[in-house]
Enzyme design. Structure first.
Site, PDB file in Angstrom:
ATOM      1  N   ARG A  79      69.703   4.405 -25.668  1.00  0.00           N
ATOM      2  CA  ARG A  79      69.186   4.704 -24.336  1.00  0.00           C
ATOM      3  C   ARG A  79      69.997   3.920 -23.312  1.00  0.00           C
ATOM      4  NH1 ARG A  79      64.509   7.678 -24.008  1.00  0.00           N
ATOM      5  NH2 ARG A  79      63.301   7.871 -25.941  1.00  0.00           N
ATOM      6  N   HIS A 114      61.644  14.996 -23.428  1.00  0.00           N
ATOM      7  CA  HIS A 114      61.191  15.680 -22.218  1.00  0.00           C
ATOM      8  C   HIS A 114      61.815  17.074 -22.129  1.00  0.00           C
ATOM      9  CE1 HIS A 114      59.591  11.844 -20.983  1.00  0.00           C
ATOM     10  NE2 HIS A 114      59.231  12.287 -19.789  1.00  0.00           N
ATOM     11  N   ARG A 157      65.998  12.505 -16.126  1.00  0.00           N
ATOM     12  CA  ARG A 157      66.042  11.602 -17.265  1.00  0.00           C
ATOM     13  C   ARG A 157      67.289  10.714 -17.234  1.00  0.00           C
ATOM     14  NH1 ARG A 157      61.882  10.201 -18.636  1.00  0.00           N
ATOM     15  NH2 ARG A 157      62.333   9.852 -20.838  1.00  0.00           N
ATOM     16  N   HIS A 163      67.952   8.566 -20.674  1.00  0.00           N
ATOM     17  CA  HIS A 163      68.804   9.356 -21.558  1.00  0.00           C
ATOM     18  C   HIS A 163      70.212   9.466 -21.001  1.00  0.00           C
ATOM     19  CE1 HIS A 163      65.787  10.707 -24.421  1.00  0.00           C
ATOM     20  NE2 HIS A 163      64.986  11.027 -23.427  1.00  0.00           N
TER      21      HIS A 163
END
Length: 373
Positions: A79, A114, A157, A163
């Site tokens: 991440r 997501h 994101r 991400h």
């Protein structure tokens, strides 16, 4: 992969350096696209309009989330909010990056949940809207809105450092393909949903055990007693000679080293209050199992047909009930926490698809109606 990660970090920095209104749009959007809202908000609303489409939406959401958990265990995926610090890029380059309350997720990053879960869950809704349009142009509009929405969710994101761009692209593609593949294949029998409630968690846990046995870092390492604190971070340290149990360990065991994603998230999150334990893969897994069980309970006691005003009242009551369940205090301990999560997830479809419609149908009957002898 380092070059791909570095390019993603620079793209995120470019987004964050953009106009202020971008943040005001992307932060709420990433919160609205949280997979848990598919279970507690979008499913009851969609079900109140068309039960078949609502059931297909929830079925796609839980299957996509289960598959996302499996893929994250297999691929792991860094991440951005922790990689930029762990890789040393933040020290090498003068980057201006911010974290947000929605940044510090505690599970692996690839692919984006997501994007994947939203893409799969919304496909039946988009397909239904397109099929009901008579004009070829109007048939394209739902899919155009679908693509734009997923692109915006993907940008959000990346913006919050949850991400990398390649993770949102793969998640979006996987979700769209899964949604298309599930079209018209939603089961209707209680047995099918009950089997899913059993097979999904068991298959994932067996895979988890196999990967852990092979030495992959997705679960706690063998218990070890440490003499000092763990790592360099005071957030994650332990007093000398202390014992601590993490997810997947039994009380009384010596200090158990948590999965790598939790260690990294804990060490690199700028605010410990932003850490989100509900984003761990096991939390998603038990939510999916509970939702499948709830669909089985609802299918076993189907609700009567309701009028438009009854469906509207049912949607409001369902939203209130599910939000109330969501805000209940979580019990302590992994087993109790995940068990509670599964029960609450099971209550949702049962309330929406059976209990509340039956209650509304009973209340709407005229009291003292004449009957034949």
């Amino acid at each position: 992969m380092d070059a791909l990660h570095e390019a993603g970090i620079r793209f995120a920095a470019l987004l964050q350096a953009g106009p202020s209104w971008l943040e005001q749009i992307l932060i709420p959007l990433t919160s609205m696209a949280d997979p848990k809202h598919l279970f507690t908000v979008y499913f009851p609303l969609c079900y109140s309009v068309d039960p078949a489409v609502g059931t297909a939406l929830l079925w796609g959401a839980l299957l996509a989330e289960w598959l996302n958990v499996v893929l994250k265990w297999l691929l792991f995926g860094e991440r951005p909010f922790w990689w930029v610090q762990e890789s040393g890029m933040a020290a090498r380059e003068p980057l201006v990056l911010r974290q947000f309350p929605v940044s510090c997720e505690t599970g692996p990053g690839s692919p984006s949940g997501h994007c994947m879960v939203t893409g799969a869950a919304l496909w039946p809704l988009v397909a239904a809207l397109s099929a009901r349009s008579t004009s070829p142009v109007l048939r394209i509009l739902p899919f155009a809105a679908y693509v734009l929405l997923l692109a915006a969710v993907g940008l959000s994101r990346v913006f919050v450092l949850a991400h990398f761009p390649h993770q949102v692209v793969t998640g979006t593609m996987a979700g769209a393909v899964l949604g298309w593949g599930l079209q018209g294949r939603t089961p209707s029998s209680p047995r099918a949903f009950a089997c899913a409630a059993l097979v999904l968690p068991l298959s994932a846990l067996i895979l988890r055990w196999v990967l852990s046995s092979a030495g992959l870092d997705i679960d706690c390492h063998p218990p070890v007693l440490v003499v000092g604190g763990l790592g360099d971070s005071p957030k994650f340290g332990a007093p000398k000679g202390s014992f601590h149990c993490c997810e997947g360990c039994s009380p009384g065991q010596p200090l158990c080293v948590p999965p790598r994603s939790i260690r990294l998230a804990t060490r690199c999150c700028s605010n410990p209050a932003w850490l989100r334990p509900d984003t761990r893969p096991l939390a998603s897994l038990w939510r999916d199992a509970g939702s499948a069980l709830g669909l089985a309970l609802a299918a076993a006691a189907p609700a009567p047909r309701l009028g438009p005003w009854q469906r509207l009242a049912g949607a409001g009551a369902a939203l209130a009930a599910l939000q109330g369940l969501h805000w209940l205090r979580q019990p302590q301990g992994p087993a109790l926490r995940y068990g509670s999560s599964a029960l609450r997830a099971a209550a949702g479809p049962w309330l929406v698809g059976s209990a509340l419609p039956r209650l509304l149908a009973g209340l709407s009957r005229a009291p003292g109606a004449p009957h034949r002898e």
